[in-house]
Every structure is written in structure tokens, then in C-alpha cells.
Design a protein around this motif. Structure first.
Motif, PDB file in Angstrom:
ATOM      1  N   THR A  80       0.850  -1.188   0.000  1.00  0.00           N
ATOM      2  CA  THR A  80       0.000   0.000   0.000  1.00  0.00           C
ATOM      3  C   THR A  80       0.887   1.240   0.000  1.00  0.00           C
ATOM      4  OG1 THR A  80      -0.057   0.152   2.413  1.00  0.00           O
ATOM      5  CG2 THR A  80      -1.739  -1.244   1.352  1.00  0.00           C
ATOM      6  N   GLU A 106       1.114   3.457   2.306  1.00  0.00           N
ATOM      7  CA  GLU A 106       1.747   3.574   3.625  1.00  0.00           C
ATOM      8  C   GLU A 106       2.874   2.556   3.782  1.00  0.00           C
ATOM      9  OE1 GLU A 106      -1.504   3.270   3.099  1.00  0.00           O
ATOM     10  OE2 GLU A 106      -2.161   5.325   3.527  1.00  0.00           O
ATOM     11  N   GLU A 107       2.686   1.345   3.268  1.00  0.00           N
ATOM     12  CA  GLU A 107       3.717   0.315   3.388  1.00  0.00           C
ATOM     13  C   GLU A 107       4.954   0.670   2.565  1.00  0.00           C
ATOM     14  OE1 GLU A 107       0.946  -3.625   4.251  1.00  0.00           O
ATOM     15  OE2 GLU A 107       1.275  -2.951   2.197  1.00  0.00           O
ATOM     16  N   PRO A 112       3.031   2.020  -7.196  1.00  0.00           N
ATOM     17  CA  PRO A 112       2.177   0.838  -7.032  1.00  0.00           C
ATOM     18  C   PRO A 112       2.651  -0.344  -7.875  1.00  0.00           C
ATOM     19  CG  PRO A 112       0.862   2.803  -7.392  1.00  0.00           C
ATOM     20  CD  PRO A 112       2.280   3.182  -7.661  1.00  0.00           C
ATOM     21  N   TRP A 155       1.715  -7.910  -2.099  1.00  0.00           N
ATOM     22  CA  TRP A 155       0.602  -7.161  -2.669  1.00  0.00           C
ATOM     23  C   TRP A 155      -0.500  -7.009  -1.632  1.00  0.00           C
ATOM     24  CZ3 TRP A 155       1.642  -4.765  -7.005  1.00  0.00           C
ATOM     25  CH2 TRP A 155       2.600  -5.295  -7.864  1.00  0.00           C
ATOM     26  N   PRO A 156      -1.281  -5.915  -1.729  1.00  0.00           N
ATOM     27  CA  PRO A 156      -2.400  -5.745  -0.793  1.00  0.00           C
ATOM     28  C   PRO A 156      -3.310  -6.966  -0.826  1.00  0.00           C
ATOM     29  CG  PRO A 156      -2.070  -3.751  -2.085  1.00  0.00           C
ATOM     30  CD  PRO A 156      -1.175  -4.802  -2.688  1.00  0.00           C
TER      31      PRO A 156
END
Length: 310
Positions: free
Chosen positions: A54, A56-57, A167, A187-188
Motif C-alpha cells: 500500500t 503507507e507500506e 504501485p 501485494w495488498p
């Protein structure tokens, strides 16, 4: 860009604010990525591209990398980065004088921002660690800013580490990607009903199942790609991203799809080769190569790689 506020050197542990910033990078699902960063730290690449995860990550992992390269804790005293010494804390807070954080999360990264960084690149880092230049959400670079950045990346910059966050790698200029060491975060996660409610995700998963079936039986794939109504560049890009996510899932033991099960049945050498194949597919799609040709090449390569090493 960073301001330079001092941080108490006597801190025994990260402050609550720093703990909050770093929490996404310290999650167990990113343990593999942190392991890679520790191996890279002995000889850090000039340009590291972090994709996946993400927003934030990705940001938190870039701070982890900056702290790792600049932590002042002696290795005999404990694991690095300690996330508590002055260098770690200042890097994470973007207050270190060798930290330049260009934030593209809310607006584009302007050419003036890149030029301001380029103005100091000819000088050595001010402290004993690495100068960090982090471009957060680098896909927001304007064309002029991206070209100015490329000029900096074309010249060796001892003591300077660039980090590009995006991304997916295909969101950046291929010339930027080609100069980068690419690291894919987990991955999210998508969960059951949420995933099935997204028609685009469901479509990519259907293609992933078909790819796994083709790799095992050699049937069904070419009929899908021959149907002009079912495949365009956008679909092909989503399929490639889905394959990348399922490859990471297989490596980390989070196996739920047919494609992840296929990848889980082969060794790490095949994982690396498949990752290279997917990267080539992304670059081809960026250059608008016929998506049916790209998908057929992907399926053929995956089938050959997986059948040879099972």
C-alpha cells in the motif's frame, strides 16, 4: 524536502510517533522484503524501486531502508536498524540533513523539486552514512521532472541512494525502471467477498486460473487470446499484475489460487525467471505491443519454466 531538527540521541526505543510510521514496514507479511534489504545493504544499489504493498507500506519500507543504511548502532550491540538512534529517528521523520523526501502522494513532483536535489548531488553526504533521495509515489513525476531525474541516475553518485516508490513498475517510464533494482512488497490482500465484488479483479483471477490450466495441460489459452472482445492492453496489464501478486503469495506461503499453487510447486530459480518474464511483459505493454502476443508469450514461457522444474 527535509528540515533539520535534532532528535534526542539518548532515546532507548522509537517514540510512539515513529512506531506508528514504521508499523506498516514491520508487519510479518513483509519479513521477506526486510530480509532482502538486509542482504542489499552490504552493497546498496544506486536506485531501488519498491512496488506492491500500500502507499503507507511503501513509504514505511523506504524509511526502513534509509534507517538501515544510516543506523549508528554497532552490530555487536543489537540488530540494525535500531529505529531509535538519532540517525534512524531523523531519517524516519525526514529531518536528517542527508534525507530528501519528494512527496507525490497529493500532487505531482515538480521539476524544481528534482533540480533542488540535483544541486547537492555533486557533494559528498554530510554525515557518515548514505544520502537518501526518496520519491514517494514516483508515478506522479511530470515528464520534465522524470527526464531531469534520469540525468542524475545516468551518472554514478557514490554515497547516494535513490528510492522510487510506485504501485507497479509499469506506472513509471521504462527508462527509470531499467536503471532500478526492483523489489516487490507483498501485494495488498483481497478477501473473498471484496475480491469477487470487483469485476476487474475477478476477470484477472479468471485469466490466472486459465494460465495455471494451460501450464499444466497445454490447453485452453490460445482460444482466449484469439477472442478480440476479451483482451486489450488494460486487461493484459491487470493479468500481469495479478500474476506478480500470486507469485509473491506462492513465495510467502499464502497459497489460495490455482496460479499460486502452480508457482508454489517450483523452486526459487523458477520464481526469479517468472518474475523476469512478467517484467518483460509489463515493459512490452507499456510500449503497446499487441496484448495477445504478449499474453501468448507469457503463457508459453510460464508453461515451459514450470513444467521443466516440477
Amino acid at each position: 524536502m527535509s528540515s533539520h531538527t535534532s532528535v534526542d540521541d539518548t532515546a532507548a526505543r522509537p517514540s510512539l510517533e515513529l512506531e506508528h510510521i514504521m508499523a506498516p514496514a514491520l508487519a510479518s507479511r513483509h519479513a521477506r522484503v526486510r530480509g532482502f534489504l538486509h542482504r542489499l545493504a552490504a552493497n546498496p544499489p544506486q536506485v531501488l524501486l519498491m512496488e506492491g504493498g500500500t502507499v503507507e507500506e511503501r513509504a514505511a519500507m523506504s524509511f526502513y531502508w534509509a534507517a538501515l543504511l544510516n543506523c549508528t548502532l554497532n552490530e555487536s550491540e543489537g540488530p540494525r536498524p535500531c529505529l531509535a538512534c538519532s540517525a534512524c529517528a531523523q531519517m524516519i521523520a525526514c529531518r536528517h540533513r542527508d534525507m530528501f523526501f519528494l512527496d507525490g502522494r497529493e500532487e505531482s513532483i515538480k521539476i524544481d523539486d528534482v533540480r533542488a536535489v540535483r544541486g547537492v548531488l555533486g557533494e559528498p553526504p554530510r554525515d557518515n552514512g548514505q544520502r537518501m533521495v526518496i520519491l514517494c509515489e514516483a508515478q506522479s513525476l511530470g515528464i520534465e521532472a522524470a527526464n531531469a531525474l534520469l540525468k542524475s541516475l545516468e551518472e554514478p553518485r557514490p554515497g547516494t541512494s535513490f528510492v522510487l516508490l510506485a504501485p507497479q513498475r509499469e506506472r513509471l517510464l521504462p527508462t527509470l525502471v531499467s536503471r532500478s533494482w526492483v523489489l516487490t512488497l507483498a501485494w495488498p490482500e483481497s478477501h473473498g467477498a471484496e475480491a469477487s465484488a470487483d469485476p476487474l479483479e475477478a476477470q484477472a483471477a479468471e485469466w490466472g486460473d486459465a494460465l495455471a490450466e494451460f501450464a499444466r495441460t497445454g490447453t485452453g489459452w490460445f482460444q482466449r487470446t484469439a477472442s478480440k472482445s476479451s483482451l486489450d492492453n488494460g486487461v493484459a496489464q491487470r493479468v500481469v499484475v495479478y500474476c506478480q501478486r500470486e507469485l509473491v503469495a506462492a513465495i510467502t506461503g499464502n497459497v489460495h489460487s490455482e496460479l499460486a499453487r502452480l508457482f508454489a510447486g517450483v523452486d526459487s530459480l523458477v520464481h526469479r525467471r517468472v518474475d523476469e518474464v512478467l517484467a518483460e511483459c509489463q515493459e512490452s505493454l507499456v510500449y503497446n505491443v499487441n496484448p495477445a502476443i504478449v499474453m501468448d508469450w507469457l503463457a508459453t514461457r510460464v508453461a515451459l519454466l514450470c513444467s521443466a522444474r516440477r
